[in-house]
Write a protein that holds these residues in place. Structure first.
Motif, PDB file in Angstrom:
ATOM      1  N   ASN A   9       0.756  -1.261   0.036  1.00  0.00           N
ATOM      2  CA  ASN A   9      -0.125   0.139   0.073  1.00  0.00           C
ATOM      3  C   ASN A   9       1.023   1.460  -0.112  1.00  0.00           C
ATOM      4  O   ASN A   9       1.823   1.239   1.372  1.00  0.00           O
ATOM      5  N   PRO A  10       0.574   2.043  -1.027  1.00  0.00           N
ATOM      6  CA  PRO A  10       1.567   3.000  -1.207  1.00  0.00           C
ATOM      7  C   PRO A  10       1.252   3.557   0.705  1.00  0.00           C
ATOM      8  O   PRO A  10      -0.130   4.089   0.604  1.00  0.00           O
TER       9      PRO A  10
ATOM     10  N   ASP B 191       1.778  17.190  -8.337  1.00  0.00           N
ATOM     11  CA  ASP B 191       2.591  16.193  -8.935  1.00  0.00           C
ATOM     12  C   ASP B 191       2.457  14.387  -7.961  1.00  0.00           C
ATOM     13  O   ASP B 191       2.715  13.690  -8.798  1.00  0.00           O
ATOM     14  N   PHE B 192       2.245  14.473  -6.533  1.00  0.00           N
ATOM     15  CA  PHE B 192       1.913  13.349  -6.466  1.00  0.00           C
ATOM     16  C   PHE B 192       1.081  13.485  -4.500  1.00  0.00           C
ATOM     17  O   PHE B 192       1.514  14.324  -3.913  1.00  0.00           O
ATOM     18  N   SER B 193       0.432  12.676  -4.238  1.00  0.00           N
ATOM     19  CA  SER B 193       0.407  12.973  -3.427  1.00  0.00           C
ATOM     20  C   SER B 193       0.280  10.952  -2.000  1.00  0.00           C
ATOM     21  O   SER B 193      -0.374  11.305  -0.504  1.00  0.00           O
ATOM     22  N   THR B 194       0.909  10.225  -2.752  1.00  0.00           N
ATOM     23  CA  THR B 194       0.974   8.993  -1.949  1.00  0.00           C
ATOM     24  C   THR B 194       2.917   8.617  -2.251  1.00  0.00           C
ATOM     25  O   THR B 194       3.315   9.133  -3.212  1.00  0.00           O
ATOM     26  N   LEU B 195       2.974   8.013  -1.520  1.00  0.00           N
ATOM     27  CA  LEU B 195       4.825   7.460  -1.750  1.00  0.00           C
ATOM     28  C   LEU B 195       4.365   6.537  -1.382  1.00  0.00           C
ATOM     29  O   LEU B 195       3.840   5.490  -1.007  1.00  0.00           O
ATOM     30  N   GLY B 196       6.060   5.972  -2.437  1.00  0.00           N
ATOM     31  CA  GLY B 196       6.467   4.310  -2.213  1.00  0.00           C
ATOM     32  C   GLY B 196       5.725   3.118  -3.467  1.00  0.00           C
ATOM     33  O   GLY B 196       5.857   3.401  -3.695  1.00  0.00           O
ATOM     34  N   TRP B 197       5.518   1.751  -3.149  1.00  0.00           N
ATOM     35  CA  TRP B 197       5.364   0.950  -3.788  1.00  0.00           C
ATOM     36  C   TRP B 197       3.870   1.153  -4.655  1.00  0.00           C
ATOM     37  O   TRP B 197       2.927   1.257  -3.884  1.00  0.00           O
ATOM     38  N   THR B 198       3.808   1.662  -5.624  1.00  0.00           N
ATOM     39  CA  THR B 198       2.697   2.196  -6.558  1.00  0.00           C
ATOM     40  C   THR B 198       2.904   1.235  -7.988  1.00  0.00           C
ATOM     41  O   THR B 198       3.654   0.858  -8.774  1.00  0.00           O
ATOM     42  N   ILE B 199       1.359   0.303  -7.652  1.00  0.00           N
ATOM     43  CA  ILE B 199       0.977  -0.267  -8.738  1.00  0.00           C
ATOM     44  C   ILE B 199       0.212  -0.153 -10.171  1.00  0.00           C
ATOM     45  O   ILE B 199      -0.647   0.978  -9.532  1.00  0.00           O
TER      46      ILE B 199
ATOM     47  N   LYS C 126      -1.339  -1.999 -15.519  1.00  0.00           N
ATOM     48  CA  LYS C 126      -1.152  -2.918 -16.207  1.00  0.00           C
ATOM     49  C   LYS C 126      -0.040  -4.076 -15.638  1.00  0.00           C
ATOM     50  O   LYS C 126       0.023  -5.134 -15.600  1.00  0.00           O
ATOM     51  N   GLY C 127       0.007  -3.717 -13.663  1.00  0.00           N
ATOM     52  CA  GLY C 127       0.434  -5.030 -13.213  1.00  0.00           C
ATOM     53  C   GLY C 127       1.919  -4.167 -12.896  1.00  0.00           C
ATOM     54  O   GLY C 127       2.595  -4.737 -12.122  1.00  0.00           O
ATOM     55  N   GLU C 128       2.357  -3.017 -13.399  1.00  0.00           N
ATOM     56  CA  GLU C 128       3.884  -2.709 -13.243  1.00  0.00           C
ATOM     57  C   GLU C 128       3.637  -2.320 -12.199  1.00  0.00           C
ATOM     58  O   GLU C 128       3.055  -1.483 -11.240  1.00  0.00           O
ATOM     59  N   VAL C 129       5.087  -1.827 -11.741  1.00  0.00           N
ATOM     60  CA  VAL C 129       5.396  -0.812 -10.187  1.00  0.00           C
ATOM     61  C   VAL C 129       5.973  -0.198 -10.721  1.00  0.00           C
ATOM     62  O   VAL C 129       7.927  -0.021 -11.042  1.00  0.00           O
ATOM     63  N   TRP C 130       6.123   1.174  -9.887  1.00  0.00           N
ATOM     64  CA  TRP C 130       7.344   2.206  -9.250  1.00  0.00           C
ATOM     65  C   TRP C 130       7.184   2.601  -8.121  1.00  0.00           C
ATOM     66  O   TRP C 130       6.096   2.213  -7.494  1.00  0.00           O
ATOM     67  N   THR C 131       8.506   3.406  -7.646  1.00  0.00           N
ATOM     68  CA  THR C 131       8.537   4.083  -6.589  1.00  0.00           C
ATOM     69  C   THR C 131       8.778   5.618  -6.005  1.00  0.00           C
ATOM     70  O   THR C 131       9.949   5.338  -6.964  1.00  0.00           O
ATOM     71  N   MET C 132       9.095   6.146  -5.395  1.00  0.00           N
ATOM     72  CA  MET C 132       8.860   7.200  -5.109  1.00  0.00           C
ATOM     73  C   MET C 132       8.986   7.935  -3.531  1.00  0.00           C
ATOM     74  O   MET C 132       7.610   7.858  -3.326  1.00  0.00           O
ATOM     75  N   GLN C 133       9.833   8.135  -3.429  1.00  0.00           N
ATOM     76  CA  GLN C 133       9.233   8.273  -1.271  1.00  0.00           C
ATOM     77  C   GLN C 133      10.025   8.749  -0.552  1.00  0.00           C
ATOM     78  O   GLN C 133      10.793   8.611   0.449  1.00  0.00           O
TER      79      GLN C 133
ATOM     80  N   TYR D 172       9.455   2.426   3.428  1.00  0.00           N
ATOM     81  CA  TYR D 172       8.286   0.831   4.257  1.00  0.00           C
ATOM     82  C   TYR D 172       7.147   0.789   3.744  1.00  0.00           C
ATOM     83  O   TYR D 172       6.920  -0.390   3.957  1.00  0.00           O
ATOM     84  N   SER D 173       7.354   1.068   2.533  1.00  0.00           N
ATOM     85  CA  SER D 173       5.909   0.511   2.099  1.00  0.00           C
ATOM     86  C   SER D 173       6.400  -1.016   1.343  1.00  0.00           C
ATOM     87  O   SER D 173       5.241  -1.673   0.880  1.00  0.00           O
TER      88      SER D 173
END
Ligand SMILES: [Zn+2]
Length: 475
Positions: free
Chosen positions: A147-148, A157-165, A168-175, A181-182
């Protein structure tokens, strides 16, 4: 992070937010430390963060994270085995890591022995007594759908942090400022740098990207497994993971730094937008000295922001996020933010002020705009940012990464350059990251350093720009 206030910059005028040895004698898995000595580069002095004290534990000095991550997009499940070598900073009956509660921990061992633990909220408390300056190898198994976490910011430009799905089921992170810790158990604060090895397994044609250098890439059945090694210690907010169908393109800077671009296979034109990076690196090296790390990469993901993740910059796929000025901004951070990192989030201005300042100088040069004219424009806009979000080094914790930590500090650097002259100014600008290589620094460290190097008491100057309720005059 890029400045968000696009429109205030030059030509088009950017306005906003910018932009291992363990005591465990058992055989070490891949990415495990094999001797204590090699981990000394990751020794830190963790502190309780003044802005976000709820994250991180100064009792822990993480030295090496070995992260073995298996991603299953069909079920949105991350299965992980984490091997963490840490140093206890004091005698304590327990120690604590941050790990988002959506990830269920199935086992924890410390030096090969089962350990009791509690996992409430994001706080993973391991009930093993530790002794100051002893090193421990902690192995955790956990799994779940990450969970982000909510970002403490008003940025657009962002409201959540961490593991983002992605859809398409792809993943990126910015934290930044926290949220690693996500997806792993971490001492999630800037003052604790550590070394990293990553193993990422994803269904082909997806491939996993992370910080550092790609050590191997091979197929296991219908999966692709990549191994990444980060040779220089990094703070947790500077780590990155991206999993998707990426195409790899290799380049090299004039100074010989290997540069790699990872772009979505279905958007082949994107790589051309990244190619200025190799030349821009030379422009920055002329001002800040040799690139501080052994390689540089850029990965383009489905985000609307940009992050200076160490040695592997993470960029959103928008036109602005892949622009030459944002690329340059994130590369400047490899010196200011990554090589030398604020010890405390109160001093994020240390990173953003210099990144925006060099971004402005580069843009002024490219747009044939006098630097003075650009700075005058920034000076007109800056007081309102200070009114809204507070002084750059004493900001409202709910407005992380607002314009106030970018524009005031950038103006401060320009005023100091004009006061000292280019030669003296740039000599100290270059000396600062080099003097704090792979380390953290505080407000006092920086203001003392500049005062000593210039033989001038610059403390009142810095205090007025960084702590003043109102903006200093900008002549
Ligand atoms: Zn930035």
């Amino acid at each position: 992070m890029r400045a968000l206030v696009a429109g205030l910059a030059a030509g088009s005028l950017l306005l906003a937010g910018c932009t291992w040895g363990s005591d465990d004698p058992s055989p070490a898995p891949h990415g495990s430390p094999t001797s204590h000595g090699s981990l000394d580069a990751a020794l830190s002095t963790p502190v309780e963060d003044r802005v976000y004290p709820q994250v991180g534990d100064p009792g822990v000095d993480a030295l090496h994270y070995g992260l073995d991550l298996t991603w299953s997009p069909d079920s949105s499940t991350l299965d992980a085995v984490e091997t963490l070598v840490l140093r206890a900073t004091s005698d304590a009956p327990t120690f604590q890591l941050d790990l988002e509660h959506a990830l269920a921990v199935s086992s924890v061992t410390v030096d090969g022995r089962d350990a009791a633990y509690d996992h409430e909220g994001k706080d993973l408390v391991v009930r093993t007594p530790v002794t100051a300056d002893h090193r421990y190898t902690v192995v955790l198994h956990y799994a779940g759908t990450p969970n982000p976490v909510a970002a403490p910011t008003t940025r657009s430009d962002f409201s959540t942090l961490g593991w983002t799905i992605t859809h398409k089921g792809e993943v990126w992170t910015m934290q930044e400022p926290f949220g690693a810790y996500s997806w792993y158990a971490v001492n999630d604060q800037p003052s604790d740098k550590a070394l990293y090895d990553f193993t990422i397994s994803a269904p082909s044609p997806m491939v996993g990207i992370a910080n550092g250098t790609l050590e191997s890439r091979h197929d296991e059945g219908d999966r692709t497994v990549t191994r990444w090694h980060l040779a220089e210690p990094a703070s947790s907010y500077l780590t990155t993971i991206a999993i998707g169908d990426f195409r790899e393109t290799r380049d090299r800077s004039a100074s010989g730094v290997p540069v790699t671009y990872w772009t979505p296979r279905d958007r082949p034109a994107l790589v051309d937008r990244l190619r200025p990076a190799a030349d821009e690196l030379g422009w920055i090296e002329d001002r800040l000295g040799p690139y501080p790390f052994s390689s540089l990469g850029v990965v383009v993901v489905d985000s609307r922001s940009g992050m200076e993740t160490q040695t592997m910059i993470t960029l959103g796929s928008t036109a602005y996020d892949t622009s030459p000025e944002v690329l340059l901004h994130e590369m400047v951070h490899q010196w200011y933010g990554d090589e030398v990192t604020p010890a405390d989030w109160r001093d994020v201005w240390m990173s953003e002020g210099m990144a925006l300042y060099l971004q402005g100088l580069w843009q002024a040069e490219h747009d044939h705009l006098p630097v003075r004219a650009l700075m005058a424009r920034w000076a007109r806009a800056e007081p309102q940012m200070r009114r809204e979000s507070g002084p750059p080094a004493d900001y409202d914790p709910a407005t992380f990464g607002a314009g106030n930590v970018y524009y005031g500090p950038a103006l401060m650097w320009d005023q100091l350059r004009r006061r000292l002259g280019d030669e003296r100014f740039w000599a100290v600008v270059r000396a600062w990251p080099k003097a704090h290589e792979d380390a953290n620094a505080s407000y006092d460290d920086l203001t003392d350093f500049w005062s000593e190097r210039t033989g001038t008491d610059l403390h009142p100057f810095f205090d007025s720009w960084l702590l003043g309720a109102t903006s200093p005059s900008f002549p």
